[in-house]
Design a protein around this motif. Structure first.
Motif, PDB file in Angstrom:
ATOM      1  N   GLY A  87      52.175  55.792  45.405  1.00  0.00           N
ATOM      2  CA  GLY A  87      53.210  54.664  44.966  1.00  0.00           C
ATOM      3  C   GLY A  87      53.723  53.955  46.344  1.00  0.00           C
ATOM      4  O   GLY A  87      53.880  52.590  46.323  1.00  0.00           O
ATOM      5  N   SER A  88      53.421  54.625  47.187  1.00  0.00           N
ATOM      6  CA  SER A  88      54.165  53.981  48.532  1.00  0.00           C
ATOM      7  C   SER A  88      53.194  53.182  49.219  1.00  0.00           C
ATOM      8  O   SER A  88      53.347  52.593  50.492  1.00  0.00           O
ATOM      9  N   SER A  89      51.964  53.235  49.033  1.00  0.00           N
ATOM     10  CA  SER A  89      50.911  52.486  49.509  1.00  0.00           C
ATOM     11  C   SER A  89      50.021  51.869  48.689  1.00  0.00           C
ATOM     12  O   SER A  89      49.468  50.712  48.984  1.00  0.00           O
ATOM     13  N   ILE A 135      56.701  54.729  54.840  1.00  0.00           N
ATOM     14  CA  ILE A 135      57.589  54.256  53.295  1.00  0.00           C
ATOM     15  C   ILE A 135      57.327  55.517  52.609  1.00  0.00           C
ATOM     16  O   ILE A 135      56.087  56.156  52.329  1.00  0.00           O
ATOM     17  N   SER A 136      58.646  56.244  52.207  1.00  0.00           N
ATOM     18  CA  SER A 136      58.571  57.285  51.233  1.00  0.00           C
ATOM     19  C   SER A 136      59.987  57.329  50.638  1.00  0.00           C
ATOM     20  O   SER A 136      60.986  57.017  51.239  1.00  0.00           O
ATOM     21  N   LYS A 137      59.869  57.142  49.167  1.00  0.00           N
ATOM     22  CA  LYS A 137      61.066  57.082  48.359  1.00  0.00           C
ATOM     23  C   LYS A 137      61.955  58.432  48.632  1.00  0.00           C
ATOM     24  O   LYS A 137      63.035  58.398  48.834  1.00  0.00           O
ATOM     25  N   SER A 138      61.327  59.512  48.485  1.00  0.00           N
ATOM     26  CA  SER A 138      61.913  60.749  48.389  1.00  0.00           C
ATOM     27  C   SER A 138      62.349  61.068  50.025  1.00  0.00           C
ATOM     28  O   SER A 138      63.081  61.865  50.360  1.00  0.00           O
ATOM     29  N   GLY A 139      61.432  60.489  50.766  1.00  0.00           N
ATOM     30  CA  GLY A 139      61.787  60.730  52.420  1.00  0.00           C
ATOM     31  C   GLY A 139      61.470  62.384  52.800  1.00  0.00           C
ATOM     32  O   GLY A 139      61.414  62.627  53.825  1.00  0.00           O
ATOM     33  N   ASN A 140      60.725  63.233  51.857  1.00  0.00           N
ATOM     34  CA  ASN A 140      60.297  64.366  52.008  1.00  0.00           C
ATOM     35  C   ASN A 140      58.929  64.690  51.597  1.00  0.00           C
ATOM     36  O   ASN A 140      58.391  65.793  51.769  1.00  0.00           O
ATOM     37  N   THR A 141      58.070  63.812  51.725  1.00  0.00           N
ATOM     38  CA  THR A 141      56.663  63.946  51.352  1.00  0.00           C
ATOM     39  C   THR A 141      56.041  64.509  52.673  1.00  0.00           C
ATOM     40  O   THR A 141      56.235  63.829  53.699  1.00  0.00           O
ATOM     41  N   ALA A 142      55.031  65.672  52.346  1.00  0.00           N
ATOM     42  CA  ALA A 142      54.623  66.270  53.508  1.00  0.00           C
ATOM     43  C   ALA A 142      53.710  65.522  54.332  1.00  0.00           C
ATOM     44  O   ALA A 142      53.744  65.318  55.544  1.00  0.00           O
ATOM     45  N   ARG A 277      44.905  53.153  38.357  1.00  0.00           N
ATOM     46  CA  ARG A 277      44.467  54.375  37.873  1.00  0.00           C
ATOM     47  C   ARG A 277      45.830  55.561  38.121  1.00  0.00           C
ATOM     48  O   ARG A 277      46.082  56.258  37.443  1.00  0.00           O
ATOM     49  N   GLN A 278      46.317  55.184  39.126  1.00  0.00           N
ATOM     50  CA  GLN A 278      47.565  56.079  39.526  1.00  0.00           C
ATOM     51  C   GLN A 278      48.895  55.675  38.334  1.00  0.00           C
ATOM     52  O   GLN A 278      49.195  56.608  38.185  1.00  0.00           O
ATOM     53  N   LEU A 279      49.086  54.473  38.161  1.00  0.00           N
ATOM     54  CA  LEU A 279      49.858  54.016  37.112  1.00  0.00           C
ATOM     55  C   LEU A 279      49.660  54.545  35.802  1.00  0.00           C
ATOM     56  O   LEU A 279      50.668  55.503  35.144  1.00  0.00           O
TER      57      LEU A 279
HETATM   58  O1  PA5 Z   1      54.558  57.161  41.884  1.00  0.00           O
HETATM   59  C1  PA5 Z   1      54.917  58.257  42.231  1.00  0.00           C
HETATM   60  O2  PA5 Z   1      56.304  58.672  42.188  1.00  0.00           O
HETATM   61  C2  PA5 Z   1      54.223  59.010  43.455  1.00  0.00           C
HETATM   62  O3  PA5 Z   1      52.732  58.855  43.240  1.00  0.00           O
HETATM   63  C3  PA5 Z   1      54.870  58.858  44.548  1.00  0.00           C
HETATM   64  O4  PA5 Z   1      54.623  57.486  45.144  1.00  0.00           O
HETATM   65  C4  PA5 Z   1      54.154  59.728  45.912  1.00  0.00           C
HETATM   66  O5  PA5 Z   1      54.278  60.962  45.429  1.00  0.00           O
HETATM   67  C5  PA5 Z   1      54.815  59.485  47.145  1.00  0.00           C
HETATM   68  O6  PA5 Z   1      56.154  59.680  47.064  1.00  0.00           O
HETATM   69  P1  PA5 Z   1      57.062  59.177  48.090  1.00  0.00           P
HETATM   70  O7  PA5 Z   1      57.334  57.837  47.925  1.00  0.00           O
HETATM   71  O8  PA5 Z   1      58.439  60.096  47.757  1.00  0.00           O
HETATM   72  O9  PA5 Z   1      56.669  59.863  49.537  1.00  0.00           O
END
Ligand code: PA5
Length: 440
Positions: A87-89, A135-142, A277-279
């Motif tokens: 979701g971040s891209s 961009i990362s909501k959690s800020g912990n994505t490997a 597809r992701q949604l």
């Molecule tokens: O929709 C979601 O929650 C996930 O697909 C996240 O976007 C994805 O795992 C990336 O997470 P984050 O933005 O914390 O790096």
């Protein structure tokens, strides 16, 4: 409030009036109405609350800040590199590809994988003229952290230590996360990721900032999104497009059609499928409260290319799919005209004098008709002129359809427990790798 719709949805080929016994009826759709009463209350709350929720993002997102930053970046840099995954891209890239915007003065490139051979090309980046958006909501994505950490020494070499902050912006929410900590240590500016799951965040800074840098009309996009969000608050099943459409998915799934195939007749719309597809998969693929594994499998095909590929399966294979065609009818007038030559050759005669766009649209019509002839359920969503307003409407509609289906399935669309499990295991395996001895 501008409620002009630039989205046309033709659901007729889902109904029993057209496809006979394979179809469903408006009565069946209306019969699901009481099952959505709880959702109606939630929608009213999401829509009207002052804190961000995916449904009120078109109202709560600060467009002025995005425009101010975007203008500054577009002026100062020739390229934008974006690190983020899921979701971040997907949303930002979809906006740019669908609306066909490429700002020649600032090229935006997304990196959403850790394939070493793809990341190798980052060695060529001239960081003096490049902005990095992490961009990362959690800020912990490997994946995202590794992309950033591996590129950092090169940025420091190009820019000088302590200067990376002039060329980097971080979007994150979690103040306990690694990215937040890195931003603090390196004095990198930050914008807050809204408290909305990644796959529902496209209409926030996450999708809008890359899109704006690329020249997308984000005002038009949000105007369309606002108009659709309002329509999705209607309580009547037949007037609320998300209720109606969600119900059609659910009822067809009960008839064994749990594969959701999206087939755009527009190369520019291919990434809508990627985003959707992701949604659809990450929101709906869940174990419900009774321990039953539920979900609809998203599948993609491309018009017309896949008419010479998966179409055979769609028409004569198992009747287990619900097909959505995406199109822009104005394409009919686009493209070169086939010259009026060689008309004595039978295969050329029907083509002569027609535009490529007319061929494109005729092929779509043929595919829809072949589906209906076999009583295969399908609907068509047309985005008039493929403009930002229509795309804004479509985004909210697809998000809300997903939420409606989740309600009918009895699951939470906003969590992703299995994805989280895989993130934990990856970290564990990396830790085990460190302990291994690779020397010969
Ligand atoms: O929709 C979601 O929650 C996930 O697909 C996240 O976007 C994805 O795992 C990336 O997470 P984050 O933005 O914390 O790096």
């Amino acid at each position: 409030m501008n409620d002009i719709s630039r989205l046309t949805i033709d659901n007729s080929n889902l109904l029993n009036d057209v496809i006979g016994e394979s179809g469903i009826s408006n009565d069946e759709i209306e019969a699901l109405s009481p099952r959505l009463d709880n959702l109606r209350a939630k929608i009213d709350d999401w829509y009207s609350r002052s804190t961000p929720h995916f449904l009120n993002l078109p109202r709560t997102t600060d467009l002025e800040e995005i425009k101010r930053r975007g203008q500054e970046f577009a002026r100062s840099f020739k390229n934008t590199v974006i690190f983020g995954i899921g979701g971040s891209s997907l949303g930002g890239e979809m906006l740019i590809r669908t609306l066909g915007h490429h700002n020649p003065r600032n090229k935006v490139k997304f990196y959403d994988n850790v394939d070493p051979s793809t990341l190798h090309e980052l060695k060529e980046v001239d960081w003096r003229e490049t902005l990095l958006l992490v961009i990362s909501k959690s800020g912990n994505t490997a994946e995202t952290l590794s992309q950033f950490l591996t590129v950092l020494p090169r940025m420091e070499r190009w820019l000088g230590e302590g200067k990376v902050n002039d060329h980097t912006l971080i979007v994150t929410e979690n103040e306990e996360g690694a990215l937040y900590e890195l931003a603090k240590r390196l004095s990198i500016p930050m914008i807050k990721h809204p408290p909305v799951g990644g796959r529902f965040s496209v209409l926030s800074v996450v999708g809008l900032l890359p899109a704006y840098i690329s020249g997308v009309d984000i005002d038009g996009l949000m105007e369309g999104a606002r108009a659709m969000a309002k329509r999705c608050t209607e309580s009547n099943m037949l007037d609320n497009p998300a209720f109606y459409n969600g119900a059609t998915h659910f009822l067809h799934a009960q008839k064994g059609r749990s594969i959701t195939l999206m087939m755009p007749y527009s190369d520019n719309m291919r990434l809508i499928v990627n985003w959707f597809r992701q949604l659809w998969a990450e929101s709906l693929g869940k174990v419900n409260s009774e321990g039953v594994c539920v979900g609809f499998t998203p599948m993609e095909a491309h018009g017309v290319t896949d008419q010479h590929s998966v179409l055979q399966l769609l028409l004569d294979g198992p009747d287990d799919k619900f097909v959505t065609f995406l199109t822009d009818p104005s394409q009919r007038y686009e493209g070169q005209r086939v010259p009026m030559r060689f008309q004595d050759i039978p295969a050329i005669a029907p083509l002569a004098g027609h535009t490529i766009g007319e061929l494109f649209m005729s092929e779509m019509k043929a595919t829809r008709t072949s589906h209906a002839n076999r009583q295969r359920p399908n609907r068509t969503i047309a985005l008039l002129d493929r403009d930002a307003y229509a795309l804004g409407e479509l985004i909210i509609l697809l998000e809300m359809e997903t939420v409606v289906v989740s309600e009918l399935l009895g699951i939470d669309p906003f969590d992703q427990p299995a994805v989280e499990e895989s993130k934990v295991l990856t970290r564990q395996y990396l830790a085990e790798l460190q302990a291994m001895d690779f020397s010969i």
